[in-house]
Scaffold this motif. Structure first.
Motif, PDB file in Angstrom:
ATOM      1  N   PRO A  99       1.027  -1.131  -0.101  1.00 29.76           N
ATOM      2  CA  PRO A  99      -0.130  -0.178   0.002  1.00 29.76           C
ATOM      3  C   PRO A  99       1.079   1.371   0.025  1.00 29.76           C
ATOM      4  O   PRO A  99       1.960   1.088   0.222  1.00 29.76           O
ATOM      5  CB  PRO A  99      -0.725   0.032   1.411  1.00 29.76           C
ATOM      6  N   ALA A 100       0.313   2.275  -0.372  1.00 20.76           N
ATOM      7  CA  ALA A 100       0.999   3.681  -0.266  1.00 20.76           C
ATOM      8  C   ALA A 100       1.433   3.967   1.249  1.00 20.76           C
ATOM      9  O   ALA A 100       2.817   4.563   1.079  1.00 20.76           O
ATOM     10  CB  ALA A 100       0.033   4.668  -0.637  1.00 20.76           C
ATOM     11  N   GLY A 101       1.163   3.307   1.923  1.00 18.68           N
ATOM     12  CA  GLY A 101       1.731   3.650   3.375  1.00 18.68           C
ATOM     13  C   GLY A 101       0.874   2.950   4.348  1.00 18.68           C
ATOM     14  O   GLY A 101      -0.099   2.200   3.833  1.00 18.68           O
ATOM     15  N   VAL A 102       0.998   3.313   5.632  1.00 17.33           N
ATOM     16  CA  VAL A 102      -0.029   2.612   6.593  1.00 17.33           C
ATOM     17  C   VAL A 102      -1.174   3.509   7.148  1.00 17.33           C
ATOM     18  O   VAL A 102      -2.158   3.113   7.348  1.00 17.33           O
ATOM     19  CB  VAL A 102       0.880   2.462   8.014  1.00 17.33           C
ATOM     20  N   TYR A 103      -0.782   4.961   7.113  1.00 13.53           N
ATOM     21  CA  TYR A 103      -1.915   5.817   7.530  1.00 13.53           C
ATOM     22  C   TYR A 103      -1.875   6.935   6.455  1.00 13.53           C
ATOM     23  O   TYR A 103      -0.793   7.325   6.117  1.00 13.53           O
ATOM     24  CB  TYR A 103      -1.845   6.349   9.082  1.00 13.53           C
ATOM     25  N   GLU A 177       3.513  -4.077  10.642  1.00 25.81           N
ATOM     26  CA  GLU A 177       2.788  -4.004   9.454  1.00 25.81           C
ATOM     27  C   GLU A 177       1.834  -2.795   9.516  1.00 25.81           C
ATOM     28  O   GLU A 177       1.575  -2.398   8.340  1.00 25.81           O
ATOM     29  CB  GLU A 177       2.253  -5.486   9.208  1.00 25.81           C
ATOM     30  N   GLY A 178       1.321  -2.494  10.454  1.00 22.39           N
ATOM     31  CA  GLY A 178       0.021  -1.776  10.522  1.00 22.39           C
ATOM     32  C   GLY A 178      -1.076  -2.019  10.227  1.00 22.39           C
ATOM     33  O   GLY A 178      -1.927  -1.129   9.981  1.00 22.39           O
ATOM     34  N   GLY A 179      -1.402  -3.350   9.984  1.00 25.59           N
ATOM     35  CA  GLY A 179      -2.829  -3.982  10.069  1.00 25.59           C
ATOM     36  C   GLY A 179      -2.491  -5.205   9.559  1.00 25.59           C
ATOM     37  O   GLY A 179      -1.472  -5.892   9.478  1.00 25.59           O
ATOM     38  N   GLY A 180      -3.698  -5.979   9.126  1.00 30.07           N
ATOM     39  CA  GLY A 180      -3.567  -7.298   8.680  1.00 30.07           C
ATOM     40  C   GLY A 180      -4.108  -7.489   7.281  1.00 30.07           C
ATOM     41  O   GLY A 180      -3.560  -6.682   6.288  1.00 30.07           O
ATOM     42  N   VAL A 181      -5.260  -7.996   7.018  1.00 27.96           N
ATOM     43  CA  VAL A 181      -5.862  -8.340   5.591  1.00 27.96           C
ATOM     44  C   VAL A 181      -5.942  -7.260   4.838  1.00 27.96           C
ATOM     45  O   VAL A 181      -5.833  -7.239   3.699  1.00 27.96           O
ATOM     46  CB  VAL A 181      -7.046  -9.386   5.757  1.00 27.96           C
ATOM     47  N   LEU A 182      -6.641  -6.056   5.574  1.00 32.21           N
ATOM     48  CA  LEU A 182      -6.795  -4.673   4.863  1.00 32.21           C
ATOM     49  C   LEU A 182      -5.628  -4.047   4.256  1.00 32.21           C
ATOM     50  O   LEU A 182      -5.590  -3.447   3.295  1.00 32.21           O
ATOM     51  CB  LEU A 182      -7.636  -3.935   5.618  1.00 32.21           C
ATOM     52  N   VAL A 183      -4.423  -4.237   4.993  1.00 27.79           N
ATOM     53  CA  VAL A 183      -3.160  -3.588   4.676  1.00 27.79           C
ATOM     54  C   VAL A 183      -2.254  -4.456   4.064  1.00 27.79           C
ATOM     55  O   VAL A 183      -1.441  -3.999   3.057  1.00 27.79           O
ATOM     56  CB  VAL A 183      -2.632  -3.165   6.096  1.00 27.79           C
ATOM     57  N   ASN A 184      -2.397  -5.809   4.394  1.00 31.55           N
ATOM     58  CA  ASN A 184      -1.483  -6.554   3.430  1.00 31.55           C
ATOM     59  C   ASN A 184      -1.882  -7.505   2.399  1.00 31.55           C
ATOM     60  O   ASN A 184      -1.457  -7.108   1.261  1.00 31.55           O
ATOM     61  CB  ASN A 184      -1.145  -7.893   4.628  1.00 31.55           C
ATOM     62  N   GLN A 185      -3.077  -7.826   2.621  1.00 27.64           N
ATOM     63  CA  GLN A 185      -3.579  -8.849   1.210  1.00 27.64           C
ATOM     64  C   GLN A 185      -4.538  -7.913   0.309  1.00 27.64           C
ATOM     65  O   GLN A 185      -4.651  -8.284  -0.856  1.00 27.64           O
ATOM     66  CB  GLN A 185      -4.176 -10.026   1.705  1.00 27.64           C
ATOM     67  N   SER A 186      -5.291  -7.048   0.955  1.00 28.52           N
ATOM     68  CA  SER A 186      -6.542  -6.459   0.112  1.00 28.52           C
ATOM     69  C   SER A 186      -6.392  -5.055  -0.517  1.00 28.52           C
ATOM     70  O   SER A 186      -7.182  -4.519  -1.021  1.00 28.52           O
ATOM     71  CB  SER A 186      -7.778  -6.509   1.069  1.00 28.52           C
TER      72      SER A 186
END
Length: 388
Positions: A99-103, A177-186
């Motif tokens: 992703p572009a970043g975490v927040y 990672e700053g998150g799970g499925v929303l930040v990593n896979q989706s």
């Protein structure tokens, strides 16, 4: 024409990009340098990549060396914005991994730096190269589907075992990672959701479950509901704990319904629009006549190499970007809103309250197992970006 000299930072996911460039698969660009902190990955690059490719352990030193015109940033999520801003400072074109970043606050700062730099800025949203989603976007944007009324997106095909999460202490942690499925896979699906429709919701209500199916800190099961300014609604469902999974995108409009599933695009086309039928129909029961059409899809899915080639073309000949880097904030806004809605147990209005999101995220980082590990023993050696 001289080729664009590209440096790749991060040899997890970035290694495949480095190979594509080194093998001459990207016209108008070549691999000039790579950078990775891990000696083992440096040795792998030295053994497998052309000898003229220089190898670095310091990203900013590589950026300032004069050896590269552009960089591909494929490092862990938190680092994307800062590394991109450093590259812009050195006058380089930038392609970041998703992703572009975490927040969104840090991503907004990156976007502002990109705008001031005047350099080409792209993001690795390779699913925008898929002709299925290109056709869906075309049909919606042209008005063939009519006004969008409902979106249902089910992406439960991201199965991940506990051993996957145990492969690195940074995985599935708020600090790592700053998150799970929303930040990593989706992230690709969150991007496609807004990209094909051209719409962002005005408010979101989400239910994220943290460590529901696996022993992890972050979300592994999500159901979200969104509302749009025109009255349309959307449901987004994703998880890493379900098998067999589903990948189905359904968009309903006033002129029918489109479904993408199993690599096919089906269009139930109404003979007359629903509002027109409703206005004129005088019977007790009835509905508009519809025809199911299997829409032919032409072209191949160029995936990552398609984005790399487009990046090169944009630098060399001002070609329009398939995935402008500035658009990475849109999908991230959706995932941030889902987290925040769950944390607050309430609706979240868009635009997002970025300061509130960051405050709540920092609370979780402070109690993250990875943050504690870093404080006690220092960061792990292996921070691979194999995030898929």
């Amino acid at each position: 024409m001289e080729k664009v000299r590209v440096g790749v930072i991060g040899l997890g996911m970035g290694y495949s990009h480095a190979q594509s460039l080194a093998q001459g698969k990207i016209k108008g660009a070549c691999l000039a340098a790579i950078c990775d902190l891990q000696p083992a990955k440096q040795e792998m690059a030295r053994a497998e990549l052309p000898p003229e490719v220089t190898i670095w352990s310091d990203a900013e030193a590589m950026m300032s060396s004069g050896e590269v015109d552009a960089v591909v940033i494929a490092t862990p999520h938190y680092g994307h914005p800062q590394e991109a801003m450093t590259a812009f400072k050195h006058g380089l074109h930038v392609l970041i991994e998703k992703p572009a970043g975490v927040y969104t606050k840090q991503v907004r700062e990156m976007n502002e730096a990109a705008a001031k730099s005047g350099k080409v800025f792209s993001i690795m949203y390779n699913q925008r190269c898929n002709p299925l989603y290109q056709k869906l976007r075309e049909m919606i944007q042209s008005g063939e589907l009519g006004e969008v009324r409902r979106i249902n997106y089910i992406v439960t095909s991201w199965y991940r075992s506990q051993s996957y999460y145990d492969s690195g202490g940074w995985r599935a942690t708020w600090a790592g990672e700053g998150g799970g499925v929303l930040v990593n896979q989706s992230p690709h699906q969150l991007d496609l959701w807004q990209w094909v429709t051209g719409m962002m919701p005005v408010r979101v209500r989400a239910f994220c479950s943290f460590g529901k199916y696996r022993n992890i800190e972050v979300e592994d099961d999500v159901t979200a509901y969104a509302e749009y300014e025109n009255g349309a609604t959307a449901v987004f469902i994703t998880t890493t704990g379900e098998a067999p999974g589903t990948n189905r995108l359904e968009v309903t409009g006033t002129r029918g319904k489109i479904v993408i599933e199993d690599e096919k695009l089906s269009f139930w086309r109404l003979r007359v629009s629903e509002p027109e039928f409703n206005r004129d129909f005088k019977g007790k029961f009835g509905q508009p006549e519809s025809w199911k059409c299997e829409v032919p899809i032409t072209g191949s899915n160029a995936q990552h190499e398609g984005i790399l080639q487009n990046f090169s073309d944009a630098i060399n000949s001002n070609a329009p970007l398939i995935a402008p880097g500035e658009e990475g904030i849109k999908g991230l806004t959706l995932s941030n809103a889902m987290h925040l809605s769950t944390w607050l147990d309430d609706w979240v209005e868009l635009p997002l309250d970025e300061e509130l999101y960051l405050e709540k995220l920092q609370e979780r980082i402070q109690h993250s197992t990875y943050e504690k590990t870093v404080r006690d023993t220092g960061p792990e050696v292996d921070m691979s970006n194999s995030f898929i």
